[in-house]
Write a protein that holds these residues in place. Structure first.
Motif, mmCIF file in Angstrom:
data_model
loop_
_atom_site.group_PDB
_atom_site.id
_atom_site.type_symbol
_atom_site.label_atom_id
_atom_site.label_comp_id
_atom_site.label_asym_id
_atom_site.label_seq_id
_atom_site.Cartn_x
_atom_site.Cartn_y
_atom_site.Cartn_z
ATOM 1 N N GLN A 1 36.605 -10.611 52.034
ATOM 2 C CA GLN A 1 34.965 -11.468 51.176
ATOM 3 C C GLN A 1 33.760 -10.293 51.449
ATOM 4 O O GLN A 1 33.165 -10.505 50.790
ATOM 5 C CB GLN A 1 35.148 -12.246 52.132
ATOM 6 N N LYS A 2 34.026 -9.243 52.053
ATOM 7 C CA LYS A 2 32.917 -8.280 52.855
ATOM 8 C C LYS A 2 33.063 -7.337 50.999
ATOM 9 O O LYS A 2 31.820 -7.027 51.587
ATOM 10 C CB LYS A 2 32.865 -7.240 53.550
ATOM 11 N N GLU A 3 33.263 -7.338 49.934
ATOM 12 C CA GLU A 3 33.964 -6.666 49.142
ATOM 13 C C GLU A 3 32.757 -7.593 48.520
ATOM 14 O O GLU A 3 32.085 -6.571 47.106
ATOM 15 C CB GLU A 3 35.254 -5.772 49.156
ATOM 16 N N ILE A 4 33.546 -8.643 47.744
ATOM 17 C CA ILE A 4 32.694 -9.579 46.551
ATOM 18 C C ILE A 4 31.727 -9.763 47.422
ATOM 19 O O ILE A 4 30.475 -10.794 46.030
ATOM 20 C CB ILE A 4 33.525 -10.871 45.716
ATOM 21 N N PHE A 5 30.952 -10.251 48.344
ATOM 22 C CA PHE A 5 30.377 -11.037 48.994
ATOM 23 C C PHE A 5 29.103 -9.989 49.793
ATOM 24 O O PHE A 5 29.185 -9.456 50.322
ATOM 25 C CB PHE A 5 30.051 -12.167 49.835
ATOM 26 N N LYS A 6 27.499 -10.691 49.240
ATOM 27 C CA LYS A 6 26.664 -9.150 50.159
ATOM 28 C C LYS A 6 25.666 -10.008 50.280
ATOM 29 O O LYS A 6 25.157 -11.376 49.901
ATOM 30 C CB LYS A 6 26.036 -8.478 48.888
ATOM 31 N N ASP A 7 25.603 -9.875 51.947
ATOM 32 C CA ASP A 7 24.949 -10.664 52.573
ATOM 33 C C ASP A 7 23.301 -11.393 51.760
ATOM 34 O O ASP A 7 22.386 -10.349 51.651
ATOM 35 C CB ASP A 7 24.361 -10.711 54.345
ATOM 36 N N ARG A 8 22.774 -12.870 52.259
ATOM 37 C CA ARG A 8 21.964 -13.708 51.335
ATOM 38 C C ARG A 8 21.321 -12.631 49.913
ATOM 39 O O ARG A 8 20.415 -13.409 49.539
ATOM 40 C CB ARG A 8 20.524 -12.291 52.366
ATOM 41 N N TRP A 9 22.422 -12.217 48.859
ATOM 42 C CA TRP A 9 22.612 -12.110 47.179
ATOM 43 C C TRP A 9 22.938 -13.129 47.291
ATOM 44 O O TRP A 9 22.722 -13.724 46.210
ATOM 45 C CB TRP A 9 22.461 -10.322 47.112
ATOM 46 N N ASN A 10 24.542 -13.373 47.032
ATOM 47 C CA ASN A 10 25.566 -13.865 46.490
ATOM 48 C C ASN A 10 26.293 -14.865 47.695
ATOM 49 O O ASN A 10 26.628 -15.727 47.714
ATOM 50 C CB ASN A 10 26.432 -13.176 45.855
ATOM 51 N N ALA A 11 25.482 -14.632 48.923
ATOM 52 C CA ALA A 11 26.470 -15.397 49.917
ATOM 53 C C ALA A 11 25.596 -15.318 51.753
ATOM 54 O O ALA A 11 25.117 -14.397 51.197
ATOM 55 C CB ALA A 11 28.240 -15.140 49.873
ATOM 56 N N LEU A 12 25.559 -16.674 51.982
ATOM 57 C CA LEU A 12 26.091 -15.849 53.703
ATOM 58 C C LEU A 12 27.157 -15.430 54.261
ATOM 59 O O LEU A 12 28.129 -16.354 54.538
ATOM 60 C CB LEU A 12 25.060 -16.584 54.626
ATOM 61 N N LEU A 13 26.754 -14.703 54.897
ATOM 62 C CA LEU A 13 27.964 -13.480 55.681
ATOM 63 C C LEU A 13 27.683 -13.890 56.966
ATOM 64 O O LEU A 13 26.498 -13.584 57.355
ATOM 65 C CB LEU A 13 28.523 -12.469 55.199
#
Lengths: 400, 133
Positions: free
Chosen positions: A331-343
């Motif tokens: 999830q850390k690899e496919i999602f970038k915080d505040r770009w395509n998800a909120l991590l």
């Protein structure tokens, strides 16, 4: 001259699971989706199965039933099926030859696909969803530990390629002795014909009594690694700030009782709907009525990193919905915080609630991350991409 | 009041398939692992229910059916069966359970022992020699 890549292939998918196909879980979706994409490329697909299978009509299915007698003591039915499935396969294979490759999700105690490979020399591609020994020791009950390990070692040794879903899982496989040079990372994906932003779910909100509600969704099996209890604990925090919030849990699983308990304890029954297992074709409709979708996965209790590749992540992307995900594993690899998800931090209900609150009061941010996630999903994460990786592996093997 | 111990599947779909009324039942969700906990199971089974049913997705694929029948045999009402989402049903019969189900389970246990021994030899040989030859 005909290019090798233009050649019509004959692929054999072989799934051992006993009841797997009765419940639409991750392996069923993965196998079905890869088959669909391979069929689109006009190749032929054959299917050996230990359970009933819901597949397109142009797939020739051979059902190899488990023994009805040996199924009441732990693992015996799986041990027995190792011999039985090989016997069935040996009988059927000559009728469908030539087969170009076998694609086989690894199942505990079973190396019949390896035996078939040794006898007929057909390239064997494994799908390793985990290390079976590790899964049994950590998530289930481990009986006959040596046999689980040996079966896996035999398969690894006889395979030509091992497809696995994440870097974290690759590391775990290597730790247990799988040959690193054979491992190819091929994450899960989504089908944009099924999960897309224009799903017609008219009437569903009314049926569920969700008109005018702010809906937070989750889909998947309720297993430990999905962190369902932390999402459940965030309900009361969200409801305090957004009284019209409703959490829609699409799925079921072994942590259902724990989820029910938390919902009851926190007195948020009115803000929670648990659908139970739904037929796969119903799931997109339910998720499409949500305003935010959550993927609360957690690292494993024994210290290993979250190694799954949740299909839900990609399906959420396809639906063009704002996503809240924990910063673990893939999830850390496919999602970038505040770009395509909120991590958010794992195992932290406050952080999940805070992220949902932020998306509620900032629709512009919600819209932006949903759009980015969608574009990213279409560009990189469809099942067509995954099927291409599989076929490319075959062609490069043949070229060698 | 009847009791449905839901092992897997969906209670609503089971009742529809069996033409039974949900309001006649108390439903308790369990899982297959729970079947290995006799004390907990007997707690459920010794309450005042008129019939005990185990519910599942598909009887054809359901494991541990003999154990479920033995639990019904040990329950207070000694009535009920196993029902699934596909409309299939195994009706409990005490005599059949004692004379057929339990002896077959013992035979299965003996057979299982031999399968384990054979598997150890077979897997060992494959791992040691066959994958290398």
């Amino acid at each position: 001259m005909e290019k090798m890549e233009d050649k019509k292939l004959r692929a054999l998918f072989w799934r051992i699971d006993y009841t797997g196909a009765l419940v639409d879980g991750g392996v069923s979706t993965t196998v079905r989706s890869l088959i669909k994409e391979i069929l689109k490329e006009r190749h032929d697909v054959f299917y050996f199965s230990g359970s009933r299978a819901k597949l397109p009509s142009n797939v020739k299915i051979y059902y190899f039933p488990f023994n009805r007698f040996y199924r009441n003591f732990p693992e015996i039915f799986a041990l027995n099926y190792n011999f039985l499935s090989f016997k069935f396969a040996k009988k059927v294979l000559p009728q469908i030859q030539p087969i170009n490759f076998i694609y086989h999700p690894v199942h505990d105690f079973n190396f019949s696909a390896g035996m078939l490979k040794r006898e007929y020399g057909i390239p064997l591609f494994l799908q390793a969803d985990g290390v079976q020994y590790w899964i049994k020791r950590n998530w289930g009950k481990l009986y006959f530990s040596k046999l689980v390990l040996w079966a896996e070692e035999i398969l690894w040794a006889l395979s030509d390629k091992i497809f696995t879903f994440s870097t974290q899982l690759k590391n775990l496989l290597i730790e247990f002795g799988a040959p690193g040079e054979k491992i190819c990372i091929n994450p899960c994906g989504f089908d944009p014909e099924i999960f897309h932003p224009q799903i017609d779910a008219r009437g569903l909100k009314e049926t569920l009594g969700l008109e005018g509600k702010f809906i937070i969704g989750f889909s998947g099996t309720f297993e430990l690694y999905h962190g369902i209890s932390f999402l459940a604990k965030s309900i009361k925090m969200v409801v305090r700030r957004i009284p019209q919030a409703v959490f829609l849990f699409v799925g079921d699983g072994s942590f259902r009782a724990q989820l029910d308990e938390i919902v009851k304890q926190d007195n948020v029954q009115k803000n929670t709907i648990i659908t139970g297992f739904l037929p796969f074709e119903e799931v997109p409709k339910y998720l499409s009525i949500c305003d935010v979708l959550v993927s609360p996965g957690i690292n494993n209790p024994d210290g290993t990193e979250f190694f799954n590749s949740p299909i839900k992540n990609f399906e959420y992307m396809g639906l063009k919905k704002p996503i809240v995900a924990t910063a673990v594993g893939q999830q850390k690899e496919i999602f970038k915080d505040r770009w395509n998800a909120l991590l958010v931090e794992e195992k932290n209900p406050e952080a999940i609630a805070e992220a949902i609150w932020e998306l509620y009061r900032n629709p512009e941010l919600a819209q932006t991350i949903a759009t980015n996630a969608y574009q990213d999903g279409i560009a990189k994460h469809t099942w067509a991409h995954r099927a291409k990786t599989l076929l490319d592996a075959y062609f490069s093997l043949i070229k060698k | 009041m009847k009791l449905l111990l839901l092992v897997n599947g969906n209670a609503k779909r089971i009742f529809e398939a069996q033409s039974m009324k949900q309001e006649d039942f108390e439903i308790i969700k369990i899982n297959e692992k729970m079947l290995a906990k006799p004390r907990k199971m007997l707690n459920y089974l010794r309450q005042n229910h008129s019939e005990i049913y185990f519910g599942c997705l598909s009887i054809e694929f359901q494991r541990f059916i003999p154990f479920m029948l033995i639990y019904i045999l040990l329950s207070k009402p000694k009535k009920g069966g196993i029902i699934d989402e596909e409309g299939a049903k195994v009706k409990f019969n005490a005599i059949k359970t004692i004379l057929i189900t339990i002896p077959l389970l013992i035979v299965e246990a003996v057979g299982s022992f031999f399968i384990v021994v054979y598997s150890f030899i077979y897997y060992f040989v494959w791992r040691k020699w066959k994958i290398k030859s």
